[in-house]
Design a protein around this motif. Structure first.
Motif, PDB file in Angstrom:
ATOM      1  N   ILE A 147       5.254  -6.959  12.994  1.00 51.74           N
ATOM      2  CA  ILE A 147       6.850  -6.932  13.073  1.00 51.74           C
ATOM      3  C   ILE A 147       7.000  -7.161  14.537  1.00 51.74           C
ATOM      4  CG2 ILE A 147       7.477  -6.091  11.207  1.00 51.74           C
ATOM      5  CD1 ILE A 147       7.459  -3.337  12.617  1.00 51.74           C
ATOM      6  N   HIS A 148       7.850  -8.018  15.118  1.00 57.63           N
ATOM      7  CA  HIS A 148       8.147  -8.041  16.446  1.00 57.63           C
ATOM      8  C   HIS A 148       9.834  -8.125  16.463  1.00 57.63           C
ATOM      9  CE1 HIS A 148       7.865  -9.588  20.458  1.00 57.63           C
ATOM     10  NE2 HIS A 148       8.708 -10.576  20.189  1.00 57.63           N
ATOM     11  N   THR A 149      10.050  -7.620  17.757  1.00 61.44           N
ATOM     12  CA  THR A 149      11.588  -7.826  17.976  1.00 61.44           C
ATOM     13  C   THR A 149      11.708  -7.966  19.475  1.00 61.44           C
ATOM     14  OG1 THR A 149      13.809  -6.693  17.789  1.00 61.44           O
ATOM     15  CG2 THR A 149      11.874  -5.409  18.026  1.00 61.44           C
ATOM     16  N   GLU A 150      12.674  -8.824  19.640  1.00 56.00           N
ATOM     17  CA  GLU A 150      13.260  -9.083  21.454  1.00 56.00           C
ATOM     18  C   GLU A 150      14.340  -8.556  21.529  1.00 56.00           C
ATOM     19  OE1 GLU A 150      11.493 -10.436  23.612  1.00 56.00           O
ATOM     20  OE2 GLU A 150       9.682 -11.419  22.841  1.00 56.00           O
ATOM     21  N   THR A 151      15.535  -8.330  20.488  1.00 54.09           N
ATOM     22  CA  THR A 151      16.800  -7.964  21.191  1.00 54.09           C
ATOM     23  C   THR A 151      17.016  -6.681  21.120  1.00 54.09           C
ATOM     24  OG1 THR A 151      17.552  -8.560  18.816  1.00 54.09           O
ATOM     25  CG2 THR A 151      17.361 -10.462  20.395  1.00 54.09           C
ATOM     26  N   GLY A 152      16.156  -5.788  20.395  1.00 55.24           N
ATOM     27  CA  GLY A 152      16.475  -4.398  20.259  1.00 55.24           C
ATOM     28  C   GLY A 152      16.938  -4.219  18.959  1.00 55.24           C
ATOM     29  N   GLU A 153      17.126  -5.221  17.979  1.00 55.94           N
ATOM     30  CA  GLU A 153      17.667  -4.958  16.575  1.00 55.94           C
ATOM     31  C   GLU A 153      16.406  -4.429  15.763  1.00 55.94           C
ATOM     32  OE1 GLU A 153      20.350  -5.428  14.887  1.00 55.94           O
ATOM     33  OE2 GLU A 153      21.556  -6.029  16.934  1.00 55.94           O
ATOM     34  N   PRO A 154      16.619  -3.591  14.878  1.00 57.40           N
ATOM     35  CA  PRO A 154      15.558  -3.013  14.002  1.00 57.40           C
ATOM     36  C   PRO A 154      14.796  -4.105  13.293  1.00 57.40           C
ATOM     37  CG  PRO A 154      17.704  -2.406  13.182  1.00 57.40           C
ATOM     38  CD  PRO A 154      17.939  -3.064  14.455  1.00 57.40           C
ATOM     39  N   ALA A 155      13.511  -3.953  13.093  1.00 56.46           N
ATOM     40  CA  ALA A 155      12.740  -4.929  12.335  1.00 56.46           C
ATOM     41  C   ALA A 155      11.795  -3.989  11.377  1.00 56.46           C
ATOM     42  CB  ALA A 155      11.567  -5.583  13.191  1.00 56.46           C
ATOM     43  N   ARG A 156      11.725  -4.572  10.233  1.00 63.47           N
ATOM     44  CA  ARG A 156      11.005  -3.916   9.127  1.00 63.47           C
ATOM     45  C   ARG A 156      10.049  -4.788   8.093  1.00 63.47           C
ATOM     46  NH1 ARG A 156      13.929  -0.147   4.551  1.00 63.47           N
ATOM     47  NH2 ARG A 156      12.157   0.672   3.439  1.00 63.47           N
ATOM     48  N   HIS A 157       8.987  -4.367   7.852  1.00 64.78           N
ATOM     49  CA  HIS A 157       8.046  -5.027   7.015  1.00 64.78           C
ATOM     50  C   HIS A 157       7.648  -4.144   5.782  1.00 64.78           C
ATOM     51  CE1 HIS A 157       4.727  -7.582   5.540  1.00 64.78           C
ATOM     52  NE2 HIS A 157       4.083  -6.460   5.687  1.00 64.78           N
ATOM     53  N   ASN A 158       7.912  -4.610   4.590  1.00 59.25           N
ATOM     54  CA  ASN A 158       7.510  -4.059   3.486  1.00 59.25           C
ATOM     55  C   ASN A 158       6.643  -4.804   2.587  1.00 59.25           C
ATOM     56  OD1 ASN A 158       9.330  -1.980   4.063  1.00 59.25           O
ATOM     57  ND2 ASN A 158      10.556  -2.004   2.384  1.00 59.25           N
ATOM     58  N   GLY A 159       5.449  -4.577   2.037  1.00 58.77           N
ATOM     59  CA  GLY A 159       4.542  -5.224   1.621  1.00 58.77           C
ATOM     60  C   GLY A 159       3.829  -4.711   0.307  1.00 58.77           C
ATOM     61  N   ILE A 160       3.974  -4.992  -0.637  1.00 55.42           N
ATOM     62  CA  ILE A 160       3.292  -4.520  -1.915  1.00 55.42           C
ATOM     63  C   ILE A 160       2.133  -5.060  -2.400  1.00 55.42           C
ATOM     64  CG2 ILE A 160       3.660  -3.810  -4.417  1.00 55.42           C
ATOM     65  CD1 ILE A 160       6.437  -3.378  -3.984  1.00 55.42           C
ATOM     66  N   HIS A 161       0.816  -4.774  -2.471  1.00 54.55           N
ATOM     67  CA  HIS A 161      -0.320  -5.158  -2.924  1.00 54.55           C
ATOM     68  C   HIS A 161      -0.825  -4.844  -4.178  1.00 54.55           C
ATOM     69  CE1 HIS A 161       0.104  -5.264   1.851  1.00 54.55           C
ATOM     70  NE2 HIS A 161      -0.193  -6.532   1.665  1.00 54.55           N
ATOM     71  N   ARG A 162      -1.124  -5.594  -4.932  1.00 63.58           N
ATOM     72  CA  ARG A 162      -1.689  -5.145  -6.296  1.00 63.58           C
ATOM     73  C   ARG A 162      -3.079  -5.684  -6.575  1.00 63.58           C
ATOM     74  NH1 ARG A 162       3.733  -5.628  -8.265  1.00 63.58           N
ATOM     75  NH2 ARG A 162       4.805  -3.755  -8.445  1.00 63.58           N
ATOM     76  N   PHE A 163      -3.964  -4.882  -6.843  1.00 66.31           N
ATOM     77  CA  PHE A 163      -5.540  -5.399  -7.220  1.00 66.31           C
ATOM     78  C   PHE A 163      -5.897  -5.156  -8.607  1.00 66.31           C
ATOM     79  CE2 PHE A 163      -5.325  -4.558  -2.499  1.00 66.31           C
ATOM     80  CZ  PHE A 163      -5.473  -5.602  -2.117  1.00 66.31           C
ATOM     81  N   PHE A 164      -6.220  -6.158  -9.247  1.00 63.34           N
ATOM     82  CA  PHE A 164      -6.848  -5.753 -10.622  1.00 63.34           C
ATOM     83  C   PHE A 164      -8.183  -6.418 -10.611  1.00 63.34           C
ATOM     84  CE2 PHE A 164      -2.597  -4.877 -12.335  1.00 63.34           C
ATOM     85  CZ  PHE A 164      -1.638  -5.597 -11.614  1.00 63.34           C
ATOM     86  N   LEU A 165      -9.103  -5.208 -10.553  1.00 66.60           N
ATOM     87  CA  LEU A 165     -10.583  -5.826 -10.761  1.00 66.60           C
ATOM     88  C   LEU A 165     -11.123  -5.491 -12.107  1.00 66.60           C
ATOM     89  CD1 LEU A 165      -9.973  -5.070  -7.878  1.00 66.60           C
ATOM     90  CD2 LEU A 165     -12.118  -4.260  -7.367  1.00 66.60           C
ATOM     91  N   GLU A 166     -11.546  -6.813 -12.564  1.00 61.88           N
ATOM     92  CA  GLU A 166     -12.466  -6.561 -13.952  1.00 61.88           C
ATOM     93  C   GLU A 166     -13.730  -6.336 -13.676  1.00 61.88           C
ATOM     94  OE1 GLU A 166     -10.937  -7.171 -16.685  1.00 61.88           O
ATOM     95  OE2 GLU A 166      -9.245  -8.419 -16.232  1.00 61.88           O
ATOM     96  N   LYS A 167     -14.409  -6.167 -14.690  1.00 60.37           N
ATOM     97  CA  LYS A 167     -15.745  -5.333 -14.813  1.00 60.37           C
ATOM     98  C   LYS A 167     -16.910  -6.083 -13.850  1.00 60.37           C
ATOM     99  CE  LYS A 167     -19.685  -4.253 -18.102  1.00 60.37           C
ATOM    100  NZ  LYS A 167     -20.107  -4.303 -19.523  1.00 60.37           N
ATOM    101  N   ASN A 168     -17.472  -5.262 -12.874  1.00 58.82           N
ATOM    102  CA  ASN A 168     -18.538  -5.684 -11.943  1.00 58.82           C
ATOM    103  C   ASN A 168     -17.861  -6.507 -10.889  1.00 58.82           C
ATOM    104  OD1 ASN A 168     -20.373  -4.091 -13.464  1.00 58.82           O
ATOM    105  ND2 ASN A 168     -20.935  -5.960 -14.827  1.00 58.82           N
ATOM    106  N   SER A 169     -16.635  -6.712 -10.395  1.00 60.16           N
ATOM    107  CA  SER A 169     -16.107  -7.389  -9.547  1.00 60.16           C
ATOM    108  C   SER A 169     -16.113  -6.524  -8.233  1.00 60.16           C
ATOM    109  CB  SER A 169     -14.746  -7.868  -9.830  1.00 60.16           C
ATOM    110  OG  SER A 169     -13.909  -6.680 -10.175  1.00 60.16           O
ATOM    111  N   HIS A 170     -16.282  -7.373  -7.175  1.00 57.62           N
ATOM    112  CA  HIS A 170     -16.101  -6.817  -5.651  1.00 57.62           C
ATOM    113  C   HIS A 170     -15.102  -7.339  -5.015  1.00 57.62           C
ATOM    114  CE1 HIS A 170     -18.231  -6.451  -1.712  1.00 57.62           C
ATOM    115  NE2 HIS A 170     -17.645  -5.232  -1.824  1.00 57.62           N
ATOM    116  N   VAL A 171     -14.219  -6.620  -4.208  1.00 61.13           N
ATOM    117  CA  VAL A 171     -13.369  -6.949  -3.436  1.00 61.13           C
ATOM    118  C   VAL A 171     -13.418  -6.405  -1.969  1.00 61.13           C
ATOM    119  CG1 VAL A 171     -10.968  -7.388  -2.818  1.00 61.13           C
ATOM    120  CG2 VAL A 171     -11.731  -7.768  -5.270  1.00 61.13           C
ATOM    121  N   LEU A 172     -13.659  -6.820  -1.042  1.00 62.24           N
ATOM    122  CA  LEU A 172     -13.467  -6.250   0.223  1.00 62.24           C
ATOM    123  C   LEU A 172     -11.907  -6.605   1.026  1.00 62.24           C
ATOM    124  CD1 LEU A 172     -14.501  -4.609   2.901  1.00 62.24           C
ATOM    125  CD2 LEU A 172     -15.613  -6.709   3.427  1.00 62.24           C
TER     126      LEU A 172
END
Length: 325
Positions: free
Chosen positions: A119-144
């Motif tokens: 997030i970045h702001t130049e003017t002094g106004e508030p800045a906000r970032h919301n992120g929702i990450h969902r992971f569904f790993l099936e059998k024997n899967s690998h995620v880094l």
């Protein structure tokens, strides 16, 4: 947020699941206090019933608008065939859109994800970032999953980042997460929830740095439901200036499983850190451990580096950089 996905073997990364046992897994997340909760469709049929009236009204409205334009301009706006095709595809895409809110990793998948959120702001106004990450790993899967958060810009502007991560792991799946937030964010609330089935494993390593009057809260909630499941949570943080950090972890063992939570924090200046790890064992074979260590940089470490030619501030910075790696 930019994501780079590298596939180490040929697998289908995205699939549409038309039959889901628990719809809540696909439609959960943090809501504002003033949000109005509506009844959630529990099947594709229910979704269709709710979508039809809305789609029908829009179709009628668009048809009237095009009819009026045709009469006024005395020309055909668009072919009726294309209108019918467009409405049909739009209605079908509405269904697909509702089900593609998360990525499902199929059996045996081996994936690396690199994510950067800033997030970045130049003017002094508030800045906000919301992120929702969902992971569904099936059998024997690998995620880094590798993620970095950063805030830049006007020094007195309010910058906040509130990431939410939710994961569901099937038997034999492994999810590794390396996350970092190294300054520039005034307020942060980091929520992570995971449910592990079978002999699945979750490994999380986070690196945090706060300065000035910044505040940061980390919440981990992990439920171990499968025999042989395991979790290892490691949080390393540095609180400088007048900043404040809170660390909360809750590991629930409902089967023959193993869980470990570790919070290591360094305090400099007038920083403050609160660590509250919690364990709940609902099975006699659940082996759960938590550790928490909070303190300042040892004087002998700084002295040793100063003998090598570093100033005190340079020595402190070198120690902090090594600690957060």
């Amino acid at each position: 947020m930019q994501r780079i996905i590298q596939k180490e073997q040929e697998v289908d990364m995205i699939k549409i699941v038309w039959s889901i046992n628990d719809i809540n897994k696909y439609q959960t997340g943090s809501l504002p206090d003033d949000a109005v909760k509506i009844e959630t469709p529990q099947s594709v049929g229910d979704l269709m019933k709710k979508a039809v009236p809305i789609a029908a009204i829009l179709c009628v409205f668009l048809f009237i608008a095009m009819l009026c334009k045709t009469i006024i301009c005395k020309t055909v706006v668009i072919s009726p065939i294309f209108i019918l095709v467009g409405f049909t595809f739009g209605f079908l895409l509405l269904i697909i859109h509702e089900w593609l809110h998360g990525i499902v990793y199929p059996k045996g998948a081996d994936v690396t994800i690199v994510a950067g959120c800033g997030i970045h702001t130049e003017t002094g106004e508030p800045a906000r970032h919301n992120g929702i990450h969902r992971f569904f790993l099936e059998k024997n899967s690998h995620v880094l999953y590798l993620e970095k958060h950063v805030g830049t810009g006007f020094i007195k502007a309010k910058r906040s980042i509130d990431p939410v991560t939710e994961a569901w792991l099937a038997d034999g799946a492994l999810l590794e997460m390396e996350t970092s937030q190294l300054g520039g964010v005034q307020t942060a609330l980091r929520n992570t929830k995971a449910t592990l089935e079978g002999a699945s494993s979750l490994v999380i390593r986070e690196h945090l740095l706060t300065d000035s009057d910044e505040t940061l809260t980390t919440n981990f909630d992990v439920v171990l439901n499968g025999d042989g499941s395991s979790v290892n949570l490691v949080s390393r943080s540095v609180a400088r200036g007048e900043s404040y950090q809170e660390y909360h972890s809750n590991i629930v063992g409902n089967a023959k499983c193993s869980g470990h939570s570790e919070c290591d924090a360094i305090i400099t200046d007038h920083g403050k850190v609160t660590a509250q790890p919690a364990l709940t064992a609902a099975n006699e074979d659940a082996a759960l451990i938590h550790e928490a260590a909070i303190g300042k940089i040892a004087g002998e470490q700084i002295l040793k580096l100063r003998t090598l030619g570093l100033t005190e501030s340079e020595a402190e910075a070198a120690i902090i950089n090594g600690f957060l790696k």
